[in-house]
Design a protein around this motif. Structure first.
Motif, short mmCIF file in Angstrom:
data_model
loop_
_atom_site.label_atom_id
_atom_site.label_comp_id
_atom_site.label_asym_id
_atom_site.label_seq_id
_atom_site.Cartn_x
_atom_site.Cartn_y
_atom_site.Cartn_z
N TYR A 90 9.07 -56.88 12.16
CA TYR A 90 9.87 -57.32 13.31
C TYR A 90 9.06 -58.24 14.21
O TYR A 90 7.86 -58.04 14.38
CB TYR A 90 10.35 -56.12 14.14
N GLU A 125 15.23 -55.23 24.71
CA GLU A 125 14.25 -55.64 23.70
C GLU A 125 14.98 -56.33 22.56
O GLU A 125 15.91 -55.76 21.98
CB GLU A 125 13.49 -54.42 23.17
N TYR A 137 10.55 -58.74 24.96
CA TYR A 137 11.13 -57.96 26.04
C TYR A 137 11.73 -58.88 27.11
O TYR A 137 11.09 -59.84 27.55
CB TYR A 137 10.06 -57.07 26.68
N SER A 156 9.27 -59.02 18.07
CA SER A 156 9.93 -58.40 19.21
C SER A 156 9.62 -59.09 20.52
O SER A 156 8.51 -59.60 20.72
CB SER A 156 9.48 -56.94 19.29
N SER A 167 14.64 -57.87 18.88
CA SER A 167 13.74 -57.77 17.72
C SER A 167 14.36 -58.45 16.52
O SER A 167 15.48 -58.08 16.10
CB SER A 167 13.46 -56.29 17.41
N VAL A 213 9.34 -51.12 16.72
CA VAL A 213 9.67 -52.55 16.54
C VAL A 213 8.52 -53.45 17.01
O VAL A 213 8.32 -54.55 16.46
CB VAL A 213 10.99 -52.93 17.26
N ARG A 214 7.74 -52.98 18.01
CA ARG A 214 6.63 -53.82 18.49
C ARG A 214 5.41 -53.72 17.56
O ARG A 214 4.61 -54.65 17.49
CB ARG A 214 6.23 -53.41 19.91
#
Ligand SMILES: Nc1ncnc2c1ncn2[C@@H]1O[C@H](Cn2cc(CNC(=O)c3cc([N+](=O)[O-])cc(O)c3O)nn2)[C@@H](O)[C@H]1O
Ligand SMILES: [Mg+2]
Length: 216
Positions: A191, A210, A195, A193, A212, A185-186
């Motif tokens: 996406y 996380e 945190y 994203s 996203s 996802v990062r």
């Protein structure tokens, strides 16, 4: 009797003994008290739960999916934030856990907003449209087996269950950790994203959520 019972059954007993029937917040507080002072359990908990609440309030999902019901703690927490016509579908493949969760959800009085589906996420995700009339999910809370986060996300993409703006919120991305999912996802251009740093439920160990956004 509580001898020979399972942890989820003991959590349910605490809810039925101490929480006010029909009061979702009192069910949530009772489980947090029990798991902080009696025996730890893998609920998202109060600290990460507050982050979950803020995201549910921000997104105001009409249709939401939770992967990994367990005792129904986050199910109740989420459902209590949803408007009456919104739906929370929650997937649990362990029948004993599902049986406890149904009773926790009923005690909290949120059963009208919740559809608890028993079975493995990998089997049910492809059937969401035909069986439950789902077009797409506004918000998905991932809290099941950590090695299922990535395959189930790809499955939701393939099944057309995510639309531009759908949001994935994943628990435990640090502890126990979901490295492959985080990398995906990062790293993916599909996406956006972010945190949210927190702690593992009822402990001082670092963990986080996380968030996203699927960009289509
Ligand atoms: N593919 C699946 N489909 C449907 N339900 C599933 C699936 N995998 C697990 N479950 C269910 O999720 C529930 C809860 N669960 C969650 C996990 C994975 N979560 C953790 O292992 C976890 C572990 C810790 N921990 O060890 O500190 C902390 C947490 O917050 C966690 O969510 N394993 N079972 C269980 O009832 C299980 O049957
Ligand atoms: Mg978790």
């Amino acid at each position: 009797t509580l001898t020979g019972s399972t942890r989820p059954e003991r959590i349910l007993a605490a809810v039925q003994r101490k929480a006010t029937k029909g009061d979702a917040r009192s069910v949530v507080n009772t489980i947090d008290q029990y798991c902080r002072y009696q025996e730890w359990a893998m609920n998202v908990g109060d600290e990460k739960g507050a982050i979950l609440d803020s995201i549910v309030c921000e997104v105001k999902p009409s249709v939401m999916l939770e992967l990994g019901t367990y005792c129904g703690y986050s199910t109740v927490r989420i459902a209590s934030m949803l408007p009456p016509n919104a739906r929370l579908l929650t997937l649990e493949f362990n029948p004993a856990y599902a049986a406890v969760a149904r009773q926790v959800i009923a005690w909290a009085g949120v059963e009208d907003k919740v559809v608890l589906i028993e079975g493995p996420s990998g089997d049910w995700i492809p059937k969401m449209k035909e069986e439950f009339g789902v077009t797409s999910f506004d918000l998905v809370f991932l809290d099941h087996w950590k090695d299922r986060y990535l395959p189930d996300t790809k499955l939701m993409e393939e099944c057309g269950l995510l639309r531009t703006g759908s949001i994935l919120l994943a628990d435990n991305v640090i502890c126990p950790g979901t490295p492959e999912y985080l990398e995906y996802v990062r790293g993916s251009p599909r996406y956006e994203s972010k945190y949210f740093r927190s702690h593992l439920e009822y402990t001082r160990v670092e963990d986080g959520l996380e968030k996203s956004v699927f960009l289509g």
